[in-house]
Design an enzyme around this catalytic site. Structure first.
Site, PDB file in Angstrom:
ATOM      1  N   GLU A   1       0.907  -1.351   0.025  1.00 34.07           N
ATOM      2  CA  GLU A   1      -0.050   0.037  -0.032  1.00 34.07           C
ATOM      3  C   GLU A   1       0.905   1.284   0.023  1.00 34.07           C
ATOM      4  O   GLU A   1       1.487   1.678   0.998  1.00 34.07           O
ATOM      5  CB  GLU A   1      -0.822  -0.004   1.175  1.00 34.07           C
ATOM      6  CG  GLU A   1      -1.724  -1.235   1.437  1.00 34.07           C
ATOM      7  CD  GLU A   1      -2.780  -1.018   0.281  1.00 34.07           C
ATOM      8  OE1 GLU A   1      -3.015  -0.219  -0.393  1.00 34.07           O
ATOM      9  OE2 GLU A   1      -3.729  -2.130   0.489  1.00 34.07           O
TER      10      GLU A   1
ATOM     11  N   CYS B   1      -2.068   9.259   2.525  1.00 33.95           N
ATOM     12  CA  CYS B   1      -1.979   8.852   1.126  1.00 33.95           C
ATOM     13  C   CYS B   1      -2.615   9.115   0.015  1.00 33.95           C
ATOM     14  O   CYS B   1      -2.598   9.361  -1.219  1.00 33.95           O
ATOM     15  CB  CYS B   1      -1.623   7.211   1.336  1.00 33.95           C
ATOM     16  SG  CYS B   1      -3.066   6.522   2.154  1.00 33.95           S
TER      17      CYS B   1
HETATM   18  P1  NAD Z   1       8.362   4.864   4.846  1.00 32.29           P
HETATM   19  O1  NAD Z   1       8.395   4.000   3.494  1.00 32.29           O
HETATM   20  O2  NAD Z   1       9.540   5.636   5.312  1.00 32.29           O
HETATM   21  O3  NAD Z   1       8.227   3.937   5.853  1.00 32.29           O
HETATM   22  C1  NAD Z   1       7.212   3.026   6.092  1.00 32.29           C
HETATM   23  C2  NAD Z   1       7.838   1.672   7.169  1.00 32.29           C
HETATM   24  O4  NAD Z   1       8.551   1.212   6.298  1.00 32.29           O
HETATM   25  C3  NAD Z   1       8.176   2.153   8.383  1.00 32.29           C
HETATM   26  O5  NAD Z   1       7.921   1.205   9.435  1.00 32.29           O
HETATM   27  C4  NAD Z   1       9.928   1.980   8.090  1.00 32.29           C
HETATM   28  O6  NAD Z   1      10.618   1.879   9.061  1.00 32.29           O
HETATM   29  C5  NAD Z   1       9.778   0.892   7.046  1.00 32.29           C
HETATM   30  N1  NAD Z   1      10.991   0.716   6.233  1.00 32.29           N
HETATM   31  C6  NAD Z   1      11.576   1.596   5.814  1.00 32.29           C
HETATM   32  N2  NAD Z   1      12.827   0.819   5.148  1.00 32.29           N
HETATM   33  C7  NAD Z   1      12.439  -0.368   5.086  1.00 32.29           C
HETATM   34  C8  NAD Z   1      12.859  -1.506   4.292  1.00 32.29           C
HETATM   35  N3  NAD Z   1      14.203  -1.519   3.538  1.00 32.29           N
HETATM   36  N4  NAD Z   1      12.625  -2.796   4.788  1.00 32.29           N
HETATM   37  C9  NAD Z   1      11.432  -2.883   5.475  1.00 32.29           C
HETATM   38  N5  NAD Z   1      10.879  -1.823   6.047  1.00 32.29           N
HETATM   39  C10 NAD Z   1      11.346  -0.666   5.990  1.00 32.29           C
HETATM   40  O7  NAD Z   1       6.960   5.631   4.829  1.00 32.29           O
HETATM   41  P2  NAD Z   1       6.275   6.648   5.608  1.00 32.29           P
HETATM   42  O8  NAD Z   1       7.081   7.985   5.398  1.00 32.29           O
HETATM   43  O9  NAD Z   1       6.406   6.172   6.818  1.00 32.29           O
HETATM   44  O10 NAD Z   1       4.802   6.968   5.189  1.00 32.29           O
HETATM   45  C11 NAD Z   1       4.504   7.863   4.311  1.00 32.29           C
HETATM   46  C12 NAD Z   1       4.335   7.262   2.875  1.00 32.29           C
HETATM   47  O11 NAD Z   1       3.466   5.851   3.099  1.00 32.29           O
HETATM   48  C13 NAD Z   1       3.686   8.021   1.822  1.00 32.29           C
HETATM   49  O12 NAD Z   1       4.353   7.840   0.508  1.00 32.29           O
HETATM   50  C14 NAD Z   1       2.219   7.804   1.946  1.00 32.29           C
HETATM   51  O13 NAD Z   1       1.534   7.871   0.744  1.00 32.29           O
HETATM   52  C15 NAD Z   1       2.329   6.229   2.113  1.00 32.29           C
HETATM   53  N6  NAD Z   1       1.132   5.629   2.610  1.00 32.29           N
HETATM   54  C16 NAD Z   1       0.528   5.054   2.163  1.00 32.29           C
HETATM   55  C17 NAD Z   1      -0.976   4.285   2.510  1.00 32.29           C
HETATM   56  C18 NAD Z   1      -1.797   3.511   1.309  1.00 32.29           C
HETATM   57  O14 NAD Z   1      -2.697   3.068   2.041  1.00 32.29           O
HETATM   58  N7  NAD Z   1      -1.487   3.509   0.396  1.00 32.29           N
HETATM   59  C19 NAD Z   1      -1.198   4.907   3.677  1.00 32.29           C
HETATM   60  C20 NAD Z   1      -0.262   5.494   4.248  1.00 32.29           C
HETATM   61  C21 NAD Z   1       0.700   5.805   3.889  1.00 32.29           C
END
Ligand code: NAD
Length: 499
Positions: free
Chosen positions: A233, A267
């Site tokens: 997502e 998002c």
């Molecule tokens: P992010 O990708 O920075 O982090 C998300 C999660 O992934 C965190 O828990 C982080 O620690 C983890 N992570 C980071 N690197 C990783 C790796 N290599 N392997 C596994 N896990 C890893 O995202 P964010 O800044 O927390 O959230 C914002 C983003 O999320 C925006 O782009 C937003 O649009 C998206 N988002 C999407 C939805 C949806 O339902 N489509 C919902 C909420 C947020």
């Protein structure tokens, strides 16, 4: 230790201990043991145990909302309506619907093969250990729903919250610890995603990831090594299209909420506003006026509409993107800078108008309180502009002509298209949530969400006496059978089709 900082006041909320990477093997081993015990319970019994979380959450509505507010920077009332309520509502919905979705053994009609006493059945088995990796912006609602669906389906869960929202992560663990489920069925690990992420992907049976597109791609690349299943997502750049016949009063209010709720860190936020040229000026004038009325402030204070952004890095990114937009030729009509009245991470509600579709600010996700506004004159033009984007999460069409709205909706390449609404369908537990293109793979919520956390098991039962017709030896009798098969195959040709 991982520190949790209040992004509005910069005060320390608390700390949690980072999970030792060397303990991950044991965590997974314990998870597998718990899952085996859990999966033996009938579906109904599992659902009855999980629904208990609603009682636990309802005893702490205000405490949880305040905690979310202090970690993310949104008003507690918004945290309640948009997260805490959603958790209780969706858990109840899954409780009442899971048996209907996963509990039935479905017989699949087999046509000709039934005459040979063969029958097929489809049932759903848990996948095993599911790893839920959550984002910072809805740290309670997003992972909670995925955890509930995973558990009801018979899986165990290892949950990794964002490092910005570890206390909400800890709270989720506390809630599941307080209900009567096997020890270690839900375990939370804390740590930087880039350090801990690969090990989670390598060891889990499935990853339910919510976060940025760039992280999602890394996860999918890693998951290819072990063929670990993923649901992704990811990011979005949702468009709102307003036609001249729309209810403009309601549309302007919807746009204001859709853009600025949670400081635009959603998002599905309205990130691109496409206004028909006939209403461009009037709509924008009203929107600017309403935006200026928004009260930005410390989110726990009464009457605050917009709080802080999550951290300095995200705020600086937003500011950089706004400057790029201006360099590209967009005009700032309100906002456009860090709010100088606070030491926390506040960015003023910002509207960039006169944008064109090729601009970076229109094409890329900004993830802050920034709206870009574009003008269109025809249906085909706006559909092309909306679809000409790497993301495909949600979009919305505003018109009083619902038939026309539906026609436009069918042309738009996003996972959800709303007609006369914005953003909110994440709250609808029965409906699928997920995107196309760079917005992700798979769906969470509802029936489709349940199907993502199970494996279909096909059982075929044969009660035919004697050898099957197609088995060797390929002798003369077999040639007769081949001729019979040809006749059957001919009967399957469909004729007289109207094209
Ligand atoms: P992010 O990708 O920075 O982090 C998300 C999660 O992934 C965190 O828990 C982080 O620690 C983890 N992570 C980071 N690197 C990783 C790796 N290599 N392997 C596994 N896990 C890893 O995202 P964010 O800044 O927390 O959230 C914002 C983003 O999320 C925006 O782009 C937003 O649009 C998206 N988002 C999407 C939805 C949806 O339902 N489509 C919902 C909420 C947020």
């Amino acid at each position: 230790m991982i520190e949790s900082i209040n992004p509005a006041t910069l005060e320390l909320n608390g700390k949690v201990k980072e999970t030792d990477l060397e303990k991950l093997d044991k965590i997974f081993e314990n998870s597998r043991k718990a899952q085996k015990i859990w999966a033996k319970l009938p579906l109904k019994a599992r659902a009855r145990k999980i629904i208990k979380v609603n009682e636990v959450v309802s005893q702490q509505f205000d405490e949880i909302s305040l905690l979310i507010s202090k970690e993310v920077g949104k008003p507690p009332s918004e945290a309640f309506t948009n997260e805490v309520y959603g958790v209780v509502d969706s858990t109840f919905h899954y409780y009442i619907s899971v048996e209907e979705i996963l509990g039935k053994v479905e017989e699949i009609p087999l046509g000709f093969y039934e005459s040979l006493d063969k029958r097929s059945f489809l049932l759903y088995k848990p996948l095993g250990v599911i790893c839920v990796i959550g984002p910072y912006n809805y740290p309670f609602a997003i992972p909670f729903q995925q955890i509930v669906q995973s558990l009801m389906a018979g899986n165990s869960v290892i949950f990794k919250p964002s490092s910005d929202t570890v206390l909400v992560g800890q709270k989720i663990q506390e809630i599941f610890d307080s209900i009567n489920i096997p020890e270690n069925l839900v375990q939370t690990v804390f740590g930087d995603g880039s350090k801990i992420g690969n090990s989670l992907v390598d060891k889990a049976d499935k990853i339910l990831f919510t976060g940025s597109t760039s992280t999602g791609k890394k996860i999918m690349q890693r998951a290819a090594q072990t063929l670990t299943e993923v649901t992704l997502e990811l990011g979005g750049k949702s468009a709102m299209i307003v036609f001249p016949d729309a209810d403009i009063e309601r549309a302007v209010l919807a746009a204001r909420w859709g853009v600025f709720t949670n400081s635009g860190q959603v998002c599905a936020s309205v990130k691109r506003l496409y206004l028909h040229s006939d209403i461009y000026d009037t709509f924008l004038t009203k929107l600017i006026q309403l935006t200026k009325e928004l009260k930005q402030g410390i989110p726990t204070e009464p009457g605050v509409d917009i709080g802080a952004m999550i951290n300095e890095e995200q705020l600086n990114f937003v500011d950089k993107m706004v400057k790029i937009g201006v360099d590209e030729g967009a005009k700032i009509l309100t906002g456009g800078q860090r709010n100088p009245n606070f030491k926390g991470y506040f960015y003023e509600p910002t509207i960039l108008a006169d944008a064109t579709n090729d601009m970076k600010v229109v094409q890329e996700e900004i993830f802050g309180p920034v709206l870009v506004v574009l003008k269109f004159t025809s249906d085909t033009e706006v559909i092309e502009m909306v679809n000409n984007n790497q993301y495909g999460l949600t979009s919305c069409v505003w018109t009083k002509d619902i038939k026309f709205g539906q026609k436009i909706a069918e042309e738009i390449d996003t996972g959800t298209v709303m007609i006369n609404e914005v953003v909110y369908t994440f709250a609808l537990a029965p409906t699928p949530w997920g995107g196309t293109k760079n917005s992700g793979i798979g769906r969470s919520h509802g029936k489709l969400g349940f199907y993502e956390v199970v494996r279909p098991l096909h059982i075929n039962i044969d009660q035919y006496k004697g050898p099957d017709l197609w088995w060797i030896p390929y002798d003369n009798d077999y040639q007769v059978i081949v001729e019979n098969f040809k006749n059957i195959a001919k009967s399957l040709v469909v004729q007289d089709l109207d094209d």
